[in-house]
Design a protein around this motif. Sequence first.
Motif, PDB file in Angstrom:
ATOM      1  N   ALA A 187       0.827  -1.202   0.000  1.00  0.00           N
ATOM      2  CA  ALA A 187       0.000   0.000   0.000  1.00  0.00           C
ATOM      3  C   ALA A 187       0.864   1.257   0.000  1.00  0.00           C
ATOM      4  O   ALA A 187       0.556   2.244  -0.680  1.00  0.00           O
ATOM      5  CB  ALA A 187      -0.928  -0.003   1.207  1.00  0.00           C
ATOM      6  N   THR A 188       1.966   1.217   0.738  1.00  0.00           N
ATOM      7  CA  THR A 188       2.890   2.352   0.754  1.00  0.00           C
ATOM      8  C   THR A 188       3.447   2.618  -0.635  1.00  0.00           C
ATOM      9  O   THR A 188       3.489   3.764  -1.103  1.00  0.00           O
ATOM     10  CB  THR A 188       4.036   2.082   1.743  1.00  0.00           C
ATOM     11  N   GLN A 189       3.857   1.556  -1.318  1.00  0.00           N
ATOM     12  CA  GLN A 189       4.414   1.715  -2.659  1.00  0.00           C
ATOM     13  C   GLN A 189       3.344   2.200  -3.638  1.00  0.00           C
ATOM     14  O   GLN A 189       3.619   3.021  -4.514  1.00  0.00           O
ATOM     15  CB  GLN A 189       5.008   0.395  -3.138  1.00  0.00           C
ATOM     16  N   ALA A 190       2.124   1.696  -3.494  1.00  0.00           N
ATOM     17  CA  ALA A 190       1.047   2.112  -4.393  1.00  0.00           C
ATOM     18  C   ALA A 190       0.755   3.607  -4.259  1.00  0.00           C
ATOM     19  O   ALA A 190       0.494   4.293  -5.255  1.00  0.00           O
ATOM     20  CB  ALA A 190      -0.214   1.301  -4.112  1.00  0.00           C
ATOM     21  N   LEU A 191       0.808   4.141  -3.047  1.00  0.00           N
ATOM     22  CA  LEU A 191       0.607   5.572  -2.859  1.00  0.00           C
ATOM     23  C   LEU A 191       1.748   6.376  -3.487  1.00  0.00           C
ATOM     24  O   LEU A 191       1.522   7.413  -4.121  1.00  0.00           O
ATOM     25  CB  LEU A 191       0.487   5.893  -1.371  1.00  0.00           C
ATOM     26  N   LEU A 192       2.980   5.896  -3.317  1.00  0.00           N
ATOM     27  CA  LEU A 192       4.116   6.599  -3.924  1.00  0.00           C
ATOM     28  C   LEU A 192       4.050   6.553  -5.446  1.00  0.00           C
ATOM     29  O   LEU A 192       4.464   7.502  -6.125  1.00  0.00           O
ATOM     30  CB  LEU A 192       5.430   5.984  -3.434  1.00  0.00           C
ATOM     31  N   ASP A 193       3.511   5.471  -6.003  1.00  0.00           N
ATOM     32  CA  ASP A 193       3.403   5.344  -7.461  1.00  0.00           C
ATOM     33  C   ASP A 193       2.469   6.389  -8.063  1.00  0.00           C
ATOM     34  O   ASP A 193       2.539   6.659  -9.267  1.00  0.00           O
ATOM     35  CB  ASP A 193       2.919   3.943  -7.844  1.00  0.00           C
ATOM     36  N   LEU A 194       1.597   6.967  -7.256  1.00  0.00           N
ATOM     37  CA  LEU A 194       0.703   8.006  -7.767  1.00  0.00           C
ATOM     38  C   LEU A 194       1.447   9.291  -8.105  1.00  0.00           C
ATOM     39  O   LEU A 194       0.909  10.168  -8.797  1.00  0.00           O
ATOM     40  CB  LEU A 194      -0.393   8.307  -6.743  1.00  0.00           C
ATOM     41  N   GLU A 195       2.681   9.433  -7.603  1.00  0.00           N
ATOM     42  CA  GLU A 195       3.560  10.571  -7.891  1.00  0.00           C
ATOM     43  C   GLU A 195       3.001  11.896  -7.411  1.00  0.00           C
ATOM     44  O   GLU A 195       3.298  12.955  -7.976  1.00  0.00           O
ATOM     45  CB  GLU A 195       3.875  10.639  -9.389  1.00  0.00           C
ATOM     46  N   VAL A 196       2.180  11.872  -6.381  1.00  0.00           N
ATOM     47  CA  VAL A 196       1.659  13.117  -5.805  1.00  0.00           C
ATOM     48  C   VAL A 196       2.073  13.262  -4.344  1.00  0.00           C
ATOM     49  O   VAL A 196       1.695  14.236  -3.688  1.00  0.00           O
ATOM     50  CB  VAL A 196       0.119  13.188  -5.915  1.00  0.00           C
ATOM     51  N   LEU A 197       2.871  12.318  -3.833  1.00  0.00           N
ATOM     52  CA  LEU A 197       3.283  12.325  -2.439  1.00  0.00           C
ATOM     53  C   LEU A 197       4.803  12.186  -2.367  1.00  0.00           C
ATOM     54  O   LEU A 197       5.397  11.350  -3.050  1.00  0.00           O
ATOM     55  CB  LEU A 197       2.626  11.175  -1.668  1.00  0.00           C
ATOM     56  N   ALA A 254       6.339  11.629   0.651  1.00  0.00           N
ATOM     57  CA  ALA A 254       6.618  10.681   1.730  1.00  0.00           C
ATOM     58  C   ALA A 254       5.317  10.026   2.171  1.00  0.00           C
ATOM     59  O   ALA A 254       4.258  10.676   2.209  1.00  0.00           O
ATOM     60  CB  ALA A 254       7.280  11.377   2.917  1.00  0.00           C
ATOM     61  N   VAL A 255       5.406   8.734   2.499  1.00  0.00           N
ATOM     62  CA  VAL A 255       4.249   7.957   2.967  1.00  0.00           C
ATOM     63  C   VAL A 255       4.703   7.098   4.137  1.00  0.00           C
ATOM     64  O   VAL A 255       5.734   6.418   4.059  1.00  0.00           O
ATOM     65  CB  VAL A 255       3.673   7.063   1.855  1.00  0.00           C
ATOM     66  N   GLN A 256       3.946   7.123   5.206  1.00  0.00           N
ATOM     67  CA  GLN A 256       4.228   6.275   6.363  1.00  0.00           C
ATOM     68  C   GLN A 256       2.911   5.741   6.904  1.00  0.00           C
ATOM     69  O   GLN A 256       2.021   6.517   7.255  1.00  0.00           O
ATOM     70  CB  GLN A 256       4.979   7.064   7.438  1.00  0.00           C
ATOM     71  N   VAL A 279      -6.536  -3.534  14.992  1.00  0.00           N
ATOM     72  CA  VAL A 279      -5.366  -2.649  14.941  1.00  0.00           C
ATOM     73  C   VAL A 279      -5.674  -1.472  14.007  1.00  0.00           C
ATOM     74  O   VAL A 279      -5.692  -1.638  12.781  1.00  0.00           O
ATOM     75  CB  VAL A 279      -4.118  -3.407  14.445  1.00  0.00           C
ATOM     76  N   PRO A 280      -5.916  -0.289  14.552  1.00  0.00           N
ATOM     77  CA  PRO A 280      -6.131   0.882  13.692  1.00  0.00           C
ATOM     78  C   PRO A 280      -4.842   1.259  12.952  1.00  0.00           C
ATOM     79  O   PRO A 280      -3.725   0.989  13.422  1.00  0.00           O
ATOM     80  CB  PRO A 280      -6.547   1.985  14.675  1.00  0.00           C
ATOM     81  N   LEU A 281      -4.984   1.900  11.791  1.00  0.00           N
ATOM     82  CA  LEU A 281      -3.845   2.359  10.996  1.00  0.00           C
ATOM     83  C   LEU A 281      -3.931   3.864  10.802  1.00  0.00           C
ATOM     84  O   LEU A 281      -5.007   4.411  10.544  1.00  0.00           O
ATOM     85  CB  LEU A 281      -3.831   1.681   9.623  1.00  0.00           C
ATOM     86  N   THR A 282      -2.794   4.513  10.923  1.00  0.00           N
ATOM     87  CA  THR A 282      -2.687   5.941  10.621  1.00  0.00           C
ATOM     88  C   THR A 282      -1.769   6.101   9.420  1.00  0.00           C
ATOM     89  O   THR A 282      -0.618   5.644   9.435  1.00  0.00           O
ATOM     90  CB  THR A 282      -2.127   6.729  11.812  1.00  0.00           C
ATOM     91  N   VAL A 283      -2.274   6.747   8.369  1.00  0.00           N
ATOM     92  CA  VAL A 283      -1.515   6.951   7.139  1.00  0.00           C
ATOM     93  C   VAL A 283      -1.040   8.398   7.112  1.00  0.00           C
ATOM     94  O   VAL A 283      -1.835   9.319   6.913  1.00  0.00           O
ATOM     95  CB  VAL A 283      -2.378   6.634   5.894  1.00  0.00           C
ATOM     96  N   LYS A 284       0.270   8.608   7.333  1.00  0.00           N
ATOM     97  CA  LYS A 284       0.850   9.949   7.330  1.00  0.00           C
ATOM     98  C   LYS A 284       1.405  10.253   5.948  1.00  0.00           C
ATOM     99  O   LYS A 284       2.229   9.498   5.420  1.00  0.00           O
ATOM    100  CB  LYS A 284       1.960  10.062   8.372  1.00  0.00           C
ATOM    101  N   LEU A 285       0.961  11.373   5.366  1.00  0.00           N
ATOM    102  CA  LEU A 285       1.325  11.716   3.996  1.00  0.00           C
ATOM    103  C   LEU A 285       1.946  13.108   3.935  1.00  0.00           C
ATOM    104  O   LEU A 285       1.589  13.992   4.717  1.00  0.00           O
ATOM    105  CB  LEU A 285       0.088  11.686   3.090  1.00  0.00           C
ATOM    106  N   GLU A 286       2.854  13.273   2.993  1.00  0.00           N
ATOM    107  CA  GLU A 286       3.410  14.590   2.675  1.00  0.00           C
ATOM    108  C   GLU A 286       3.179  14.835   1.193  1.00  0.00           C
ATOM    109  O   GLU A 286       3.861  14.241   0.354  1.00  0.00           O
ATOM    110  CB  GLU A 286       4.906  14.646   3.002  1.00  0.00           C
TER     111      GLU A 286
END
Length: 718
Positions: free
Chosen positions: A248-258, A260-262, A275-282
């Motif tokens: 999922a991290t790589q898929a977000l980076l592949d969009l080329e609009v971010l 950093a992704v964590q 287990v909740p997930l927090t997606v931090k984006l830049e």
Amino acid sequence: MWLLGSSLALATLAGCGSSIPAGRSAVDSVRMINVKTLDASDLTSKLSTAETDRFLGLSDYEIFDPAALQRDLARVERYYRAHGFFEAHARTARVIHDAPDHVRVEIVVDEGPPTLNRTVSITNLDTLPPAVGDTLTREARRVLRTGSRFDEDGYTSAKTALARALTDGGYAYATVDVKAQVDLLAHAVDYTVTATPGPEAVYGPITIVGLDPDGAGPKQAEIDEPPLRRALHLKEGEAYSTAAIDAATQALLDLEVLSAVQIIPTLSDPPARIVPLTVKLEPSKLRELRLGAGFELDEIKTEVHALIGWEDHDFLGDLRDFSVDFKPGAVLYPTRVDNIVPPTNPLPEERLRVQLRQPGFLEDRTVLFLRPELNVYPLLVEPNPDPKQPVVGYVEPRGAVGLDRRFGAHFIASISQNVQGETPFAYISALPIVEPLPTILLLYPQLTNTLDFRDNAVHPHAGFYLSNDLQVAGMGGSATDVRVQPEVRGYVPLTHKITFAARGSVGFLFAQDYGDYVQHHLTEQAQPSPANDAAKRTYGDVDRDIEIIYFRGFFSGGPSSNRGFPLRGIAPHGVVPFLNPASAATQVALACVPGQPGYNASQCSVPIGGFSLWEASTEVRFQLSGPLGAAIFCDAGDVSAEPVQVRLTHLHLSCGAGGRYDTPVGPIRLDIGYRVPFMQVLGYANEAAVSAHDPTEGTQPQIFNVPLAISFGIGEAF
């Protein structure tokens, strides 16, 4: 004036290095003695005693400190113990005075025997679920392999890898403890693994943060959440998996609009199943304008061009990507590297490419793409063209529509339908083209696959890369064929600054309705005889055959292939009527009629293209000072006129060296390759002997009468 000013500046700077304090000494070199197993350069990089770095005559002196040297001896021993040599000793340090204020330092090492992995035991295997126990056992045997040398970094990473084997399978709270017991007498180490999987977990609520540029302020987020959640492909209630989180991290980076992704799981104490997930984006810039210029100078042509590009990563919303790249330019004809003359006939050219990418097409991770192009360019393949003859050019409309899909972190597949048109015209029309050249239409589906395990795509230092390109032409158009080309690349770190890289590729083209001229009549050029009908063959038939082969066949040579040859230099050579198309009388004057007295293959023979290819390259890359790098390489390969023919006797070996200068878009690379004369075709002393025996090998251009080629480009050769 610029050169004079630069020279004066360098002369001034040459005396600007630091001075050596009175009574002290500068360190000229640091040398490790008896280092047999580990990397001496890695060792010296860990020491505080360092040799003076000199560049362009400038010296920032490293000052010798005896106390620091004694501490360095302890560092050397600690470094060896961390790599499995528990009895290693840095026995002595020799300080050699070459001058009153200059010393050389030598550190003598006694490595001793290495300590090897012996056994691995898992203490509570019977308390684990069978599937978890089997996974843990397999991974433990892999990362703590019996017989391999103990390594602290490997020991630490083994804990992470073993825990990852469990967290990939749904055990978000899994912990793994690994204890190592060293038997110094036996020079062996035994491991005890204790795993606690915890409860099986599922994803809880997924929260995305970082899109709003000013929090609760008036600015609105430029990127909407829905397309990001679609690319995440993680659903509340699904089984927990760190592998899925990485994908999922790589898929977000592949969009080329971010930028950093964590993705951070919220692990509770005591463990909770949800287990909740927090997606931090830049976010990064959604739109960009690209401007640039470039040039190319080689044995075939000199070209200058500009580059104008625009990209919108959120075109009409939904993170739809739209880009336009326009590259207008001109070939400075007939100027080239071995014919430095003022251009008399600049040949204008252009390349226009438009791309539209729609993410989330049909399903969350699939991307639909459209890639129309329009190119206009001269077809230049002759090393010694007659500048008075017309130059054939092509108007090339082409396009592709298809789907891209990433699977996991390393595998990418792409399938597309391609259309390619080639319409010829005369650039220099003082002498018109008498014989009309056919227009070529190519229709083919294409499947490409890549498996990428490199540590870095721009500067690979370790890992491997596999790819395959499969094309099937037919169902209309001018050609029916199957074309396949697999490739493998590998990278091995020799030291932290030196990389050994290797590449191999083969290619096969199976044609059904063309290829007769190259496969059966090309060799007739070498047989002067009244019975030779190659010159009598209808131009239209030969032209169609050669045109299709040129656009569908294989070539070798050039900056990303065999660097001792010009672009497309390695391929079956022959007379191409439409490259000397003014009239039959002109061809006779140029001695370009095969089989006739006075036929001059070196004047008229050009690469046409072939049906079988093999290539192999090896390279050692050195990181020098700062952005500067260097490489030494050897390239080999061949292209045959037969559909399945790998001629290992036709090496076409070239070796050379080059420099690199790192930039944000990749290293700028300049390579010089030398064609080893007796290693072109085995059994022949040089290229002239090869060409005399087999004119289809062609005659390669030389630089200053030396079999050289110069390659210039951006990015590593492979």
